[in-house]
Design a protein around this motif. Sequence first.
Motif, mmCIF file in Angstrom:
data_model
loop_
_atom_site.group_PDB
_atom_site.id
_atom_site.type_symbol
_atom_site.label_atom_id
_atom_site.label_comp_id
_atom_site.label_asym_id
_atom_site.label_seq_id
_atom_site.Cartn_x
_atom_site.Cartn_y
_atom_site.Cartn_z
ATOM 1 N N UNK A 96 0.831 -1.212 0.000
ATOM 2 C CA UNK A 96 0.000 0.000 0.000
ATOM 3 C C UNK A 96 0.861 1.256 0.000
ATOM 4 N N UNK A 97 1.972 1.238 0.714
ATOM 5 C CA UNK A 97 2.872 2.394 0.727
ATOM 6 C C UNK A 97 3.423 2.673 -0.672
ATOM 7 N N UNK A 98 3.813 1.611 -1.368
ATOM 8 C CA UNK A 98 4.321 1.766 -2.733
ATOM 9 C C UNK A 98 3.222 2.287 -3.648
ATOM 10 N N UNK A 99 2.031 1.703 -3.531
ATOM 11 C CA UNK A 99 0.902 2.104 -4.377
ATOM 12 C C UNK A 99 0.497 3.549 -4.107
ATOM 13 N N UNK A 100 0.408 3.926 -2.838
ATOM 14 C CA UNK A 100 -0.025 5.282 -2.498
ATOM 15 C C UNK A 100 0.969 6.324 -2.988
ATOM 16 N N UNK A 101 2.254 6.006 -2.926
ATOM 17 C CA UNK A 101 3.255 6.957 -3.407
ATOM 18 C C UNK A 101 3.121 7.190 -4.908
ATOM 19 N N UNK A 102 2.820 6.115 -5.639
ATOM 20 C CA UNK A 102 2.629 6.250 -7.088
ATOM 21 C C UNK A 102 1.493 7.222 -7.387
ATOM 22 N N UNK A 103 0.359 7.058 -6.708
ATOM 23 C CA UNK A 103 -0.787 7.921 -6.964
ATOM 24 C C UNK A 103 -0.546 9.338 -6.460
ATOM 25 N N UNK A 104 0.180 9.466 -5.349
ATOM 26 C CA UNK A 104 0.472 10.795 -4.826
ATOM 27 C C UNK A 104 1.325 11.590 -5.819
ATOM 28 N N UNK A 163 -5.492 15.126 -5.523
ATOM 29 C CA UNK A 163 -6.633 14.216 -5.441
ATOM 30 C C UNK A 163 -6.432 13.315 -4.230
ATOM 31 N N UNK A 164 -7.425 13.249 -3.405
ATOM 32 C CA UNK A 164 -7.300 12.454 -2.197
ATOM 33 C C UNK A 164 -7.135 10.980 -2.545
ATOM 34 N N UNK A 165 -6.193 10.319 -1.876
ATOM 35 C CA UNK A 165 -5.967 8.906 -2.133
ATOM 36 C C UNK A 165 -7.222 8.089 -1.856
ATOM 37 N N UNK A 166 -8.014 8.540 -0.894
ATOM 38 C CA UNK A 166 -9.233 7.814 -0.580
ATOM 39 C C UNK A 166 -10.178 7.800 -1.781
ATOM 40 N N UNK A 167 -10.215 8.897 -2.527
ATOM 41 C CA UNK A 167 -11.079 8.959 -3.693
ATOM 42 C C UNK A 167 -10.583 8.020 -4.777
ATOM 43 N N UNK A 168 -9.250 7.963 -4.953
ATOM 44 C CA UNK A 168 -8.672 7.077 -5.938
ATOM 45 C C UNK A 168 -8.997 5.639 -5.608
ATOM 46 N N UNK A 169 -8.787 5.255 -4.350
ATOM 47 C CA UNK A 169 -9.022 3.882 -3.962
ATOM 48 C C UNK A 169 -10.506 3.546 -4.036
ATOM 49 N N UNK A 170 -11.375 4.529 -3.740
ATOM 50 C CA UNK A 170 -12.808 4.293 -3.828
ATOM 51 C C UNK A 170 -13.223 4.010 -5.262
#
Length: 202
Positions: free
Chosen positions: A178-186, A192-199
């Motif tokens: 998740x840390x790797x994935x979240x950094x990519x999206x950030x 854009x909030x990561x929560x919105x992306x994951x939703x």
Amino acid sequence: MNRVVSYLSTLQETMNELPKEKIVSVIELLKSARLDGRQVFIMGNGGSASTATHFVCDLAKNTRKDGLPHFKAIGLADNMALFSAYANDEGYENVFSQQLANLVMPDDIVIGISASGNSMNVLYALALAKSRRAITVGFTGFDGGQMAPMVDLNVHVNSSVIEHVEDIHLMLEHMIVKSIKDEIYAQSLPGIMLEEVESSQA
């Protein structure tokens, strides 16, 4: 009820003691391996085999992003025909090392998961990995066993409760991926909030 509360409270206490700096180091190692096209091998026995398989799946699939290379993640407990052939003909202690012998290259990452730190087939594979100048990582529990001093980076769960150790090893793989994935999206979607992306991916 008391047993449930006790299990959860002790598990929380153990999680609070995790070596956070070492977890970050594992994340950075994996990110570097991805960009360099190096292989990541993961192995374990029993419940740890299940965690290894889960880790490979999440690392290979959940971190994909256009413009970035995919992880070359390989599970050593997943090919039952090959696994059982080595076990039957060359001994269970060699089931991982003989698979690695065909594939591992210098600077690849080899991750061994063992609650006791004493799983002989994992130790044999890590020794072979070190002889090939691969980078070795251990996920251990109890006192770390023989694995703790032999790997380049050991993430130790300070517990002698096998269920807690296995719980946290699985949590660690989720945290790392998740840390790797979240950094990519950030990096690709600032603002854009990561929560919105994951939703949107659910």
